[in-house]
Enzyme design. Sequence first.
Site, PDB file in Angstrom:
ATOM      1  N   SER A  56       9.981  15.786  37.304  1.00  0.00           N
ATOM      2  CA  SER A  56      11.115  15.667  36.464  1.00  0.00           C
ATOM      3  C   SER A  56      11.904  16.888  36.485  1.00  0.00           C
ATOM      4  O   SER A  56      11.348  17.914  36.606  1.00  0.00           O
ATOM      5  CB  SER A  56      10.814  15.452  34.757  1.00  0.00           C
ATOM      6  OG  SER A  56      10.162  14.060  34.915  1.00  0.00           O
ATOM      7  N   GLU A  63      29.750  21.553  34.692  1.00  0.00           N
ATOM      8  CA  GLU A  63      30.515  20.380  34.496  1.00  0.00           C
ATOM      9  C   GLU A  63      29.659  19.337  33.694  1.00  0.00           C
ATOM     10  O   GLU A  63      29.622  17.940  33.892  1.00  0.00           O
ATOM     11  CB  GLU A  63      30.970  19.534  35.833  1.00  0.00           C
ATOM     12  CG  GLU A  63      32.138  20.475  36.230  1.00  0.00           C
ATOM     13  CD  GLU A  63      31.519  21.752  37.276  1.00  0.00           C
ATOM     14  OE1 GLU A  63      32.263  22.662  37.582  1.00  0.00           O
ATOM     15  OE2 GLU A  63      29.978  21.850  37.026  1.00  0.00           O
ATOM     16  N   HIS A  69      14.040  11.614  37.166  1.00  0.00           N
ATOM     17  CA  HIS A  69      12.338  11.459  37.027  1.00  0.00           C
ATOM     18  C   HIS A  69      11.962  10.726  38.196  1.00  0.00           C
ATOM     19  O   HIS A  69      12.652   9.564  38.321  1.00  0.00           O
ATOM     20  CB  HIS A  69      12.349  10.875  35.507  1.00  0.00           C
ATOM     21  CG  HIS A  69      13.048  11.487  34.526  1.00  0.00           C
ATOM     22  ND1 HIS A  69      12.366  12.651  33.909  1.00  0.00           N
ATOM     23  CD2 HIS A  69      14.024  11.217  33.846  1.00  0.00           C
ATOM     24  CE1 HIS A  69      13.173  13.024  32.914  1.00  0.00           C
ATOM     25  NE2 HIS A  69      14.359  12.294  32.916  1.00  0.00           N
ATOM     26  N   CYS A  84      31.947  15.969  33.699  1.00  0.00           N
ATOM     27  CA  CYS A  84      33.129  15.853  33.032  1.00  0.00           C
ATOM     28  C   CYS A  84      34.229  16.721  33.858  1.00  0.00           C
ATOM     29  O   CYS A  84      33.932  17.113  34.975  1.00  0.00           O
ATOM     30  CB  CYS A  84      33.016  16.522  31.702  1.00  0.00           C
ATOM     31  SG  CYS A  84      32.512  18.302  31.684  1.00  0.00           S
ATOM     32  N   GLN A 173      -5.485  17.116  54.370  1.00  0.00           N
ATOM     33  CA  GLN A 173      -4.682  17.131  53.045  1.00  0.00           C
ATOM     34  C   GLN A 173      -3.356  17.878  53.335  1.00  0.00           C
ATOM     35  O   GLN A 173      -2.927  18.223  54.413  1.00  0.00           O
ATOM     36  CB  GLN A 173      -5.446  18.338  52.587  1.00  0.00           C
ATOM     37  CG  GLN A 173      -5.878  19.577  53.279  1.00  0.00           C
ATOM     38  CD  GLN A 173      -7.035  20.290  53.012  1.00  0.00           C
ATOM     39  OE1 GLN A 173      -7.779  20.004  52.043  1.00  0.00           O
ATOM     40  NE2 GLN A 173      -7.545  21.129  53.866  1.00  0.00           N
ATOM     41  N   HIS A 204     -12.698  36.212  45.619  1.00  0.00           N
ATOM     42  CA  HIS A 204     -13.307  36.355  46.869  1.00  0.00           C
ATOM     43  C   HIS A 204     -14.415  37.684  46.757  1.00  0.00           C
ATOM     44  O   HIS A 204     -15.209  37.816  47.539  1.00  0.00           O
ATOM     45  CB  HIS A 204     -12.042  36.985  47.702  1.00  0.00           C
ATOM     46  CG  HIS A 204     -11.341  35.676  48.260  1.00  0.00           C
ATOM     47  ND1 HIS A 204      -9.945  35.566  48.154  1.00  0.00           N
ATOM     48  CD2 HIS A 204     -11.884  34.269  48.809  1.00  0.00           C
ATOM     49  CE1 HIS A 204      -9.597  34.461  48.620  1.00  0.00           C
ATOM     50  NE2 HIS A 204     -10.648  33.487  48.895  1.00  0.00           N
ATOM     51  N   ASP A 228      -8.549  30.344  53.684  1.00  0.00           N
ATOM     52  CA  ASP A 228      -7.647  31.417  53.603  1.00  0.00           C
ATOM     53  C   ASP A 228      -8.201  32.753  54.068  1.00  0.00           C
ATOM     54  O   ASP A 228      -7.500  33.728  54.307  1.00  0.00           O
ATOM     55  CB  ASP A 228      -7.473  31.521  52.142  1.00  0.00           C
ATOM     56  CG  ASP A 228      -8.801  31.592  51.272  1.00  0.00           C
ATOM     57  OD1 ASP A 228      -9.060  30.665  50.757  1.00  0.00           O
ATOM     58  OD2 ASP A 228      -9.529  32.604  51.608  1.00  0.00           O
ATOM     59  N   ASP A 279     -15.884  20.143  60.744  1.00  0.00           N
ATOM     60  CA  ASP A 279     -16.307  19.676  59.206  1.00  0.00           C
ATOM     61  C   ASP A 279     -17.679  20.218  59.007  1.00  0.00           C
ATOM     62  O   ASP A 279     -18.740  20.231  59.818  1.00  0.00           O
ATOM     63  CB  ASP A 279     -16.669  18.030  59.347  1.00  0.00           C
ATOM     64  CG  ASP A 279     -17.226  17.646  57.992  1.00  0.00           C
ATOM     65  OD1 ASP A 279     -17.178  16.337  58.000  1.00  0.00           O
ATOM     66  OD2 ASP A 279     -17.411  18.230  57.154  1.00  0.00           O
ATOM     67  N   GLY A 280     -17.747  21.288  57.985  1.00  0.00           N
ATOM     68  CA  GLY A 280     -18.904  21.777  57.608  1.00  0.00           C
ATOM     69  C   GLY A 280     -20.094  20.897  57.197  1.00  0.00           C
ATOM     70  O   GLY A 280     -21.356  21.214  57.368  1.00  0.00           O
ATOM     71  N   ASP A 301     -11.904  21.503  45.753  1.00  0.00           N
ATOM     72  CA  ASP A 301     -12.469  20.642  44.673  1.00  0.00           C
ATOM     73  C   ASP A 301     -13.045  19.267  45.415  1.00  0.00           C
ATOM     74  O   ASP A 301     -12.807  18.987  46.575  1.00  0.00           O
ATOM     75  CB  ASP A 301     -11.405  20.191  43.740  1.00  0.00           C
ATOM     76  CG  ASP A 301     -10.768  21.578  43.234  1.00  0.00           C
ATOM     77  OD1 ASP A 301      -9.667  21.667  43.140  1.00  0.00           O
ATOM     78  OD2 ASP A 301     -11.436  22.273  42.806  1.00  0.00           O
ATOM     79  N   PRO A 305     -11.596  15.951  51.776  1.00  0.00           N
ATOM     80  CA  PRO A 305     -12.328  16.287  52.803  1.00  0.00           C
ATOM     81  C   PRO A 305     -13.771  17.075  52.377  1.00  0.00           C
ATOM     82  O   PRO A 305     -14.774  17.233  52.663  1.00  0.00           O
ATOM     83  CB  PRO A 305     -11.778  17.409  53.790  1.00  0.00           C
ATOM     84  CG  PRO A 305     -10.598  17.925  52.743  1.00  0.00           C
ATOM     85  CD  PRO A 305     -10.254  16.725  51.987  1.00  0.00           C
TER      86      PRO A 305
HETATM   87  N1  SAM Z   1     -10.896  28.936  46.121  1.00  0.00           N
HETATM   88  C1  SAM Z   1     -10.645  27.445  46.726  1.00  0.00           C
HETATM   89  C2  SAM Z   1     -11.189  26.730  45.326  1.00  0.00           C
HETATM   90  O1  SAM Z   1     -12.081  27.345  44.595  1.00  0.00           O
HETATM   91  O2  SAM Z   1     -11.023  25.553  45.261  1.00  0.00           O
HETATM   92  C3  SAM Z   1     -11.114  27.038  47.855  1.00  0.00           C
HETATM   93  C4  SAM Z   1     -10.352  27.857  48.813  1.00  0.00           C
HETATM   94  S1  SAM Z   1     -10.645  27.326  50.629  1.00  0.00           S
HETATM   95  C5  SAM Z   1      -9.091  27.483  51.067  1.00  0.00           C
HETATM   96  C6  SAM Z   1     -11.315  25.799  50.391  1.00  0.00           C
HETATM   97  C7  SAM Z   1     -11.335  25.262  52.053  1.00  0.00           C
HETATM   98  O3  SAM Z   1     -12.213  24.343  52.273  1.00  0.00           O
HETATM   99  C8  SAM Z   1     -10.060  24.685  52.563  1.00  0.00           C
HETATM  100  O4  SAM Z   1      -9.650  25.589  53.405  1.00  0.00           O
HETATM  101  C9  SAM Z   1     -10.556  23.378  53.100  1.00  0.00           C
HETATM  102  O5  SAM Z   1      -9.820  22.941  54.124  1.00  0.00           O
HETATM  103  C10 SAM Z   1     -11.962  23.608  53.160  1.00  0.00           C
HETATM  104  N2  SAM Z   1     -12.841  22.465  53.296  1.00  0.00           N
HETATM  105  C11 SAM Z   1     -12.631  21.408  52.415  1.00  0.00           C
HETATM  106  N3  SAM Z   1     -13.677  20.440  53.014  1.00  0.00           N
HETATM  107  C12 SAM Z   1     -14.487  20.924  54.143  1.00  0.00           C
HETATM  108  C13 SAM Z   1     -15.378  20.672  54.870  1.00  0.00           C
HETATM  109  N4  SAM Z   1     -16.038  19.076  54.754  1.00  0.00           N
HETATM  110  N5  SAM Z   1     -15.874  21.528  55.923  1.00  0.00           N
HETATM  111  C14 SAM Z   1     -15.181  22.596  55.964  1.00  0.00           C
HETATM  112  N6  SAM Z   1     -14.305  23.123  55.389  1.00  0.00           N
HETATM  113  C15 SAM Z   1     -13.883  22.435  54.443  1.00  0.00           C
END
Ligand code: SAM
Length: 427
Positions: A56, A63, A69, A84, A173, A204, A228, A279-280, A301, A305
């Site tokens: 929004s 004018e 929205h 106007c 993302q 950090h 990061d 992928d971790g 969060d 991923p």
């Molecule tokens: N400080 C932030 C928080 O508290 O939300 C986290 C920061 S860090 C940028 C989070 C990173 O986790 C992101 O770069 C994201 O791409 C990575 N990530 C998410 N899922 C993942 C996975 N399955 N394997 C590896 N990295 C992953």
Amino acid sequence: MSTALGNHILVEFMNCDPHIMNDVAAIERDMVAAAQKAGATVINSTFHHFSPFGVSGVVVIQESHLAIHTWPEYGYAAVDLFTCGEMDAWISFDHLKESFKSQSYSAIEMKRGSVNLLTRNDFDMTTMRQKAGEWRNPEFFTRNVWFTDKDEFQALSLRFTGEVFFDVQSPFQRVRIIESYKYGKMLALDDMVMTTIEDEFHYHEMIAHPALFTHGNAKNVLVIGGGDGGTVREVLRHESVEKVMMVEIDGEVITACKEHLPQIAAAFDNPKLELLVDDGIAFMKTAAPESYDIIIIDGSDPVGPAEGLFSVEFYTNCFNALKKDGILIAQGESPKFNEKAFTELNHTLQDIFGKDKAPVSLFFVPTYPTGMWSFQYGLKGESHPKMVTNESTIDAFVEEKGLRYYNADVHKGSFATPNFVKALLKT
Ligand code: SAM
């Protein structure tokens, strides 16, 4: 002589690009440009992005105003072009239709303030004219663009300059670097604040140092996520560390931060760092048993991923990959935001590591909703972060490295758990 004081065009823009409909910076930019294209003098703009979606905003012009929205989920925008004077608002209409990629629309135009129905009051206009003159500085207009991270019941809003330095939709993302007035440049993933220049050190320093001082002699460290770069920067401050393996799923995050947040992404060239874009969750499935002194889960969060970074299977794999005296630290959400994820994670860690082996460290990050955040631990060996004995060593290190959040007292204090949190974590 116009018979009406104002002209009002009510527009329904339909079948618009849903991503644009959810992009507060793009919409603010297009609305301001739509006004300027029609020759308007912009006084200020105030725009709000609502998480998970919707924008929004209003552009106040000499004018009158342009307002909007959006409902991205319908590809729909309700727009008001109230003007106007001689301004032709249809020029603004054309600009917005194109900018929003609107496939269909309807518009009603009506006169507002019919002078035949109004009685003019005689009062001294001179002061008014002088005031208006002050507003006639086209360069000077205040932009109020707000970025809001919220759940159903609470939100955190940051005013940002409207500048977007990086904006890429990756396979995982949406990765954006924007600039907030109070906290400087920041990384947002899918509209959630990840890290900002002004308060990243809170997070950090607290994700790295308590665990490294608790372990006391970590050599081999694994970081999952942390794109990061702030976490590996802090870990590599410890000379004892010989190798850091970092597994980040999204290369776009690393690129964005290297380019726009160099003070955070400062250690990517460190020879002790091995960086894997992968992928971790999959990585942990095949990790060698008992190979790491410390494992840090610096994930986002529990959505997209990162959802699997909160699972029992994932933490069981982490447990197996830790050496006998190994320590796990995980981004643990907040007892006041995502409480369910916060509590479930701790119960998972208690089940895998042991009831008294899953302490929680609480600390403050001003740009995370509620400001109260946590790191959750899994302790495989006997060392426990609450049993800090090397305080002088810690404070000497803090002094030498110029740390701005962490010190021995903060270390101890962060494990002091408020009663309502103890109640949440009871199993
Ligand atoms: N400080 C932030 C928080 O508290 O939300 C986290 C920061 S860090 C940028 C989070 C990173 O986790 C992101 O770069 C994201 O791409 C990575 N990530 C998410 N899922 C993942 C996975 N399955 N394997 C590896 N990295 C992953």
